[in-house]
Motif scaffolding. Structure first.
Motif, short mmCIF file in Angstrom:
data_model
loop_
_atom_site.label_atom_id
_atom_site.label_comp_id
_atom_site.label_asym_id
_atom_site.label_seq_id
_atom_site.Cartn_x
_atom_site.Cartn_y
_atom_site.Cartn_z
N UNK A 180 1.18 -1.78 0.43
CA UNK A 180 0.10 0.01 0.32
C UNK A 180 1.17 1.20 0.33
N UNK A 181 0.52 1.89 0.83
CA UNK A 181 1.50 3.87 0.44
C UNK A 181 2.40 3.53 1.43
N UNK A 182 2.84 3.59 0.34
CA UNK A 182 4.87 4.24 1.26
C UNK A 182 5.54 5.15 1.17
N UNK A 183 4.80 6.13 -0.19
CA UNK A 183 5.62 7.31 0.32
C UNK A 183 4.12 8.41 0.09
N UNK A 184 4.57 9.78 0.98
CA UNK A 184 2.78 10.10 1.15
C UNK A 184 3.03 10.85 -0.06
N UNK A 185 1.52 11.77 0.10
CA UNK A 185 1.17 13.15 -1.41
C UNK A 185 1.86 14.05 -0.76
N UNK A 332 7.62 9.61 5.27
CA UNK A 332 6.83 10.72 4.74
C UNK A 332 7.31 11.76 3.62
N UNK A 333 7.87 11.39 3.45
CA UNK A 333 8.13 12.26 1.74
C UNK A 333 7.92 11.47 1.10
N UNK A 334 7.95 12.74 -0.22
CA UNK A 334 6.77 12.56 -1.22
C UNK A 334 8.10 12.22 -3.00
N UNK A 335 7.29 11.45 -3.79
CA UNK A 335 8.15 10.60 -5.20
C UNK A 335 6.67 10.94 -6.06
N UNK A 336 7.83 10.96 -6.81
CA UNK A 336 6.58 11.57 -8.38
C UNK A 336 6.72 9.98 -9.04
N UNK A 337 7.62 9.20 -8.54
CA UNK A 337 7.39 7.81 -9.27
C UNK A 337 5.89 7.37 -8.59
N UNK A 338 5.47 8.13 -8.22
CA UNK A 338 3.94 7.93 -7.66
C UNK A 338 3.02 7.90 -8.80
N UNK A 339 3.07 8.53 -9.94
CA UNK A 339 2.68 8.92 -11.29
C UNK A 339 2.37 7.60 -12.23
N UNK A 340 3.88 7.17 -12.33
CA UNK A 340 4.52 6.00 -12.91
C UNK A 340 3.59 4.76 -12.26
N UNK A 341 3.53 4.28 -10.47
CA UNK A 341 3.09 3.10 -10.28
C UNK A 341 1.49 3.15 -10.34
N UNK A 348 8.07 0.63 -4.63
CA UNK A 348 9.01 1.74 -4.57
C UNK A 348 9.72 0.90 -2.89
N UNK A 349 10.67 1.29 -3.33
CA UNK A 349 11.63 0.44 -2.40
C UNK A 349 12.99 1.19 -2.01
N UNK A 350 13.52 1.41 -0.63
CA UNK A 350 13.85 2.11 -0.19
C UNK A 350 15.69 1.10 0.25
N UNK A 351 15.88 1.70 -0.22
CA UNK A 351 17.43 0.93 0.27
C UNK A 351 18.32 2.05 0.40
N UNK A 352 19.41 0.80 2.32
CA UNK A 352 20.81 1.77 3.35
C UNK A 352 20.99 2.17 2.67
N UNK A 353 21.83 3.29 2.73
CA UNK A 353 23.20 3.06 2.04
C UNK A 353 24.11 4.25 2.88
N UNK A 354 23.78 3.65 4.53
CA UNK A 354 24.76 4.33 5.83
C UNK A 354 26.04 4.30 5.72
N UNK A 355 26.67 5.25 5.97
CA UNK A 355 28.43 5.05 5.91
C UNK A 355 29.14 3.95 6.56
N UNK A 356 29.17 3.23 6.77
CA UNK A 356 30.10 2.32 7.12
C UNK A 356 30.25 2.42 8.45
#
Length: 407
Positions: A180-185, A332-341, A348-356
């Motif tokens: 379902x919802x993963x990013x806000x409007x 709570x962020x927003x994304x224009x990929x919302x228009x595609x899906x 839409x998937x998040x990937x952690x890239x925090x420095x080691x």
């Protein structure tokens, strides 16, 4: 088939591309140097490439040698108007910065194109690689949709996927999504409150817009807590408030701007109506006039349940159970990929890239001038993009779309 080992062989190439993109960030819809680097990175691949008319987009199509449908992979390319303060050897020297990690997305998508091109003989269908400018407030996805990215193969995609890295909160290497919802409007409100100026010592001879505007800001916060279901949350932040020139002068007008985040169509519609009601009624109560503008920007990003499950299973099977986590709530962020899906099923998937070695809860977050992203996630990101497209095409029935067999 797993792409992980092949992707690791591309790691140095992906790091080089990512850092070259990082050194020369570009903002908005016009990214000529970024577009040039992307085209160079895929120039030797068997891709059908088309460029945007009104923006520096790149749409690259890989046509598989086996019949099948189409899958779309998106990577955004634009940076932010932020002056970098990371001190990295490849830091941007301008007042622009890849503070949201789109340089990593671009490099990973380029790597996925290379990985899939090497398997073109066994690829059961087509893949659209959507290299998109203008995600940061310019609706680049909307522009690309209007220019026909979903029709690039002549067969509307059966699924679409996007990855987004984070410099904080999510531990490095962890993939996170949800049903379902993963990013806000994301919407914006612009208010100008008008009165009649005068001397600060004689407010009774003026119509002071300042108290009315201040009441509006406070009333909007109360509205959020009283007019909306706590389980369908609304976030309203007034980020800009301006009025007056001196302590003893009553100004003619006050302006303020706000961002509104919602997670459902119903809450979004109600927020617009309720904001207008609060603003206009308070203006009338104070004997003021008001200009009220409300811009609807990006819709809610809503994952298909089945495609979110597909992402979860793919990551677990190819990278390990410990590399995937379900998010209990939307971001709570927003994304224009919302228009595609919103047009085709996707995730839409998040990937952690925090420095080691950094604490995810203390590291500078996306959009910070101190935000840093760990390059070590590039190969697994590229492999995941490729894996999702390859496996999703294999899963679709061969007779899904008759015309797709005419390669």
């Amino acid at each position: 088939m797993s792409f992980r080992d092949d992707a690791r062989g591309l790691q140095d190439e992906l790091v080089d591309l990512r850092r070259r993109l990082h050194r020369e960030p570009e903002v908005g819809l016009n990214l000529p140097r970024t577009q040039e680097k992307v085209l160079q990175s895929i120039s030797d691949l068997p891709l059908n490439i088309s460029l945007g008319n009104d923006l520096s987009s790149v749409t690259a199509v890989l046509k598989g040698n086996q019949p099948g449908p189409t899958v779309l992979l998106r990577g955004d390319m634009d940076a932010l108007p932020v002056t970098e303060r990371t001190g990295a050897s490849y830091a941007a020297s301008s007042d622009r910065m890849h503070a949201c990690g789109h340089d990593l997305h671009t490099a990973m998508l380029s790597g996925a194109a290379r990985l899939l091109a090497e398997k073109v003989d066994s690829l059961r269908g087509d893949v659209i690689f959507m290299f998109q400018p203008g995600e940061e407030g310019y609706d680049g996805a909307g522009h690309m949709l209007r220019e026909g990215v979903l029709d690039a193969t002549g067969d509307k995609p059966v699924a679409a996927y996007a990855l987004h890295v984070t410099s904080a909160i999510i531990p490095g290497g962890l993939f996170v999504t949800r049903h379902g919802p993963i990013m806000s409007a994301s919407d914006e409100m612009y208010v100008t409150v008008r009165g009649a100026g005068g001397h600060g010592s004689m407010p009774h001879l003026a119509r002071d817009p300042m108290p009315g505007a201040c009441e509006m800001v406070l009333a909007l916060q109360s509205m959020v807590t009283r007019r909306f279901d706590i389980h369908d949350p609304v976030v309203l932040t007034v980020g800009s408030f301006h009025g007056g020139t001196a302590s003893n002068v009553i100004t003619d007008e006050v302006t303020f701007k706000a961002t509104i985040r919602t997670y459902s169509k119903a809450a979004r519609a109600t927020a617009k109506d309720e904001c207008a009601r609060v603003i206009k009624n308070l203006a009338a109560a104070h004997g003021l006039s008001v200009d009220f503008d409300y811009d609807e920007n990006y819709p809610v990003t809503v994952n298909s349940d089945s495609e979110a499950d597909f992402v979860a299973n793919s990551v677990r099977e190819n990278l390990g159970e410990e590399r995937f986590h379900w998010s209990p709530h939307p971001f709570p962020g927003s994304e224009d990929f919302s228009r595609v899906i919103g047009e085709v099923p996707g995730a839409f998937t998040m990937l952690g890239a925090v420095p080691q070695g950094a604490d995810p809860m203390k590291a500078p977050n996306n959009h910070s001038p101190l935000a840093e992203f760990d390059d070590s996630v590039l190969s697994d990101g590229a492999a995941t993009y490729a894996q999702l497209a390859f496996e999703r095409l294999e899963r679709e029935p061969a007779d899904h779309h008759v015309s797709s067999s005419a390669h």
